[in-house]
Design a protein around this motif. Structure first.
Motif, PDB file in Angstrom:
ATOM      1  N   UNK A 270       2.634  -1.736 -47.173  1.00  0.00           N
ATOM      2  CA  UNK A 270       2.878  -2.291 -45.857  1.00  0.00           C
ATOM      3  C   UNK A 270       4.209  -1.926 -45.233  1.00  0.00           C
ATOM      4  N   UNK A 271       5.044  -1.194 -45.967  1.00  0.00           N
ATOM      5  CA  UNK A 271       6.308  -0.728 -45.398  1.00  0.00           C
ATOM      6  C   UNK A 271       6.744   0.521 -46.136  1.00  0.00           C
ATOM      7  N   UNK A 272       7.790   1.158 -45.624  1.00  0.00           N
ATOM      8  CA  UNK A 272       8.209   2.430 -46.181  1.00  0.00           C
ATOM      9  C   UNK A 272       8.726   2.347 -47.596  1.00  0.00           C
ATOM     10  N   UNK A 273       9.482   1.300 -47.918  1.00  0.00           N
ATOM     11  CA  UNK A 273      10.013   1.167 -49.275  1.00  0.00           C
ATOM     12  C   UNK A 273       8.887   0.986 -50.288  1.00  0.00           C
ATOM     13  N   UNK A 274       7.886   0.170 -49.933  1.00  0.00           N
ATOM     14  CA  UNK A 274       6.740  -0.009 -50.824  1.00  0.00           C
ATOM     15  C   UNK A 274       5.960   1.288 -50.968  1.00  0.00           C
ATOM     16  N   UNK A 275       5.882   2.072 -49.896  1.00  0.00           N
ATOM     17  CA  UNK A 275       5.182   3.358 -49.955  1.00  0.00           C
ATOM     18  C   UNK A 275       5.841   4.291 -50.962  1.00  0.00           C
ATOM     19  N   UNK A 276       7.168   4.339 -50.935  1.00  0.00           N
ATOM     20  CA  UNK A 276       7.894   5.185 -51.887  1.00  0.00           C
ATOM     21  C   UNK A 276       7.655   4.713 -53.312  1.00  0.00           C
ATOM     22  N   UNK A 277       7.799   3.412 -53.533  1.00  0.00           N
ATOM     23  CA  UNK A 277       7.641   2.855 -54.883  1.00  0.00           C
ATOM     24  C   UNK A 277       6.245   3.123 -55.437  1.00  0.00           C
ATOM     25  N   UNK A 278       5.215   2.867 -54.621  1.00  0.00           N
ATOM     26  CA  UNK A 278       3.848   3.025 -55.119  1.00  0.00           C
ATOM     27  C   UNK A 278       3.444   4.493 -55.237  1.00  0.00           C
ATOM     28  N   UNK A 279       3.935   5.317 -54.353  1.00  0.00           N
ATOM     29  CA  UNK A 279       3.613   6.740 -54.458  1.00  0.00           C
ATOM     30  C   UNK A 279       4.184   7.328 -55.746  1.00  0.00           C
ATOM     31  N   UNK A 280       5.429   6.976 -56.066  1.00  0.00           N
ATOM     32  CA  UNK A 280       6.053   7.515 -57.274  1.00  0.00           C
ATOM     33  C   UNK A 280       5.431   6.931 -58.537  1.00  0.00           C
ATOM     34  N   UNK A 281       4.920   5.706 -58.444  1.00  0.00           N
ATOM     35  CA  UNK A 281       4.288   5.079 -59.609  1.00  0.00           C
ATOM     36  C   UNK A 281       2.862   5.580 -59.822  1.00  0.00           C
ATOM     37  N   UNK A 282       2.103   5.713 -58.732  1.00  0.00           N
ATOM     38  CA  UNK A 282       0.673   6.037 -58.834  1.00  0.00           C
ATOM     39  C   UNK A 282       0.381   7.532 -58.748  1.00  0.00           C
ATOM     40  N   UNK A 283       1.283   8.290 -58.146  1.00  0.00           N
ATOM     41  CA  UNK A 283       1.175   9.739 -58.022  1.00  0.00           C
ATOM     42  C   UNK A 283      -0.141  10.185 -57.361  1.00  0.00           C
ATOM     43  N   UNK A 284      -0.449   9.694 -56.166  1.00  0.00           N
ATOM     44  CA  UNK A 284      -1.676  10.122 -55.486  1.00  0.00           C
ATOM     45  C   UNK A 284      -1.569  11.584 -55.046  1.00  0.00           C
ATOM     46  N   UNK A 285      -2.729  12.175 -54.797  1.00  0.00           N
ATOM     47  CA  UNK A 285      -2.753  13.567 -54.334  1.00  0.00           C
ATOM     48  C   UNK A 285      -2.567  13.672 -52.824  1.00  0.00           C
ATOM     49  N   UNK A 286      -2.868  12.585 -52.108  1.00  0.00           N
ATOM     50  CA  UNK A 286      -2.786  12.588 -50.650  1.00  0.00           C
ATOM     51  C   UNK A 286      -2.062  11.322 -50.193  1.00  0.00           C
TER      52      UNK A 286
END
Length: 278
Positions: free
Chosen positions: A41-57
């Protein structure tokens, strides 16, 4: 002819829950094999979850609380682990005007405009599938510069001004740094490095440090881009102050600066292109 099924994972970063749900529903229709791992829901959460989950898109809303989509993309790209897995493909979701749309076009970055239209999103999905097919068919030994096209696109977008300007302000000559009742006049010619520090910027010379209440992104356009190089999302250095650029055992690039013995400055992968032997 129906598209070949491509299984992939994704993260949606959008601060408006209804819009996030709508995008997720459209993606499910257009790309059933795409697994949305999470919603931020925000940019900081996006960074945290992207680095944790490593999505392709990644689907990143441009205007979000805490960090906007561009800052979030920069943080994700810079902090993405160097373990061989490729950087995520990035799609920006934006309500920007036509001037900003042109910026995305120039940077060759894919985007969809709010409200998201199914036909336009279908084009984006096909581009993403094609890119993932190309990655899957690549040789296992991927060259170290394979991510450079994505990095170049992001650099181009980060360097685009928010609005057209008829006059370009002359580069700053003096930094006015307040401290209590005292105003310090710091010649820009003396500055070795600018470093982000929460809501401030540290102005670092050979012998002193000052704090100014501004953001690095606001400051950067007022600096001579030939004299000052951004080397990390939080760091800008004077080019002539750089003494050495050294890679460590993990492949990370570090700088040493004249006048700051014993201090090392990290260079992110986004700006490592600057440091190549002539």
């Amino acid at each position: 002819m129906s598209a070949i099924a491509i299984h992939a994972t994704a993260l949606i970063a959008e601060d408006e829950p209804l819009l996030a749900q709508a995008l997720r529903a459209e993606l499910k229709t257009l790309w059933p094999e795409l697994e949305v791992l999470a919603h931020a829901g925000d940019g900081e959460a996006a960074v945290e979850r992207a680095l944790a989950l490593r999505p392709q898109v990644l689907f990143l809303d441009i205007r979000m609380p805490a960090l906007d989509g561009l800052d979030a993309a920069q943080a994700i790209v810079e902090d993405w682990p160097d373990d061989g897995r490729p950087l995520p493909l990035i799609v920006f979701v934006t309500a920007y005007d036509q001037y900003a749309m042109a910026a995305f076009e120039r940077a060759a970055v894919d985007y969809v405009q709010k409200p998201v239209q199914p036909a336009r999103l279908a084009q984006t999905c096909e581009r993403l599938r094609a890119a993932l097919r190309l990655r899957a068919s690549a040789a296992p030994a991927v060259p170290s510069d394979a991510a450079e096209p994505l990095l170049a696109q992001l650099r181009a977008l980060l360097g685009t001004p928010d609005a057209p300007s008829s006059t370009q302000a002359a580069p700053l000559q003096v930094i006015q740094a307040g401290s209590g009742q005292t105003l310090h006049m710091v010649p820009v010619a003396d500055v070795l490095m600018f470093e982000a520090a929460d809501k401030y910027v540290r102005v670092i010379t050979a012998g002193k440090e000052h704090l100014i209440r501004t953001s690095l992104r606001e400051l950067q356009p007022r600096l001579d881009e030939e004299a000052f190089w951004q080397v990390h999302r939080g760091t800008i250095v004077r080019a002539t102050a750089i003494e050495t650029a050294v890679r460590d055992e993990a492949g990370k690039l570090h700088l040493t600066l004249r006048g700051r013995p014993g201090e090392r400055v990290v260079v992110s992968r986004l700006y490592a292109y600057r440091f190549k032997a002539m």
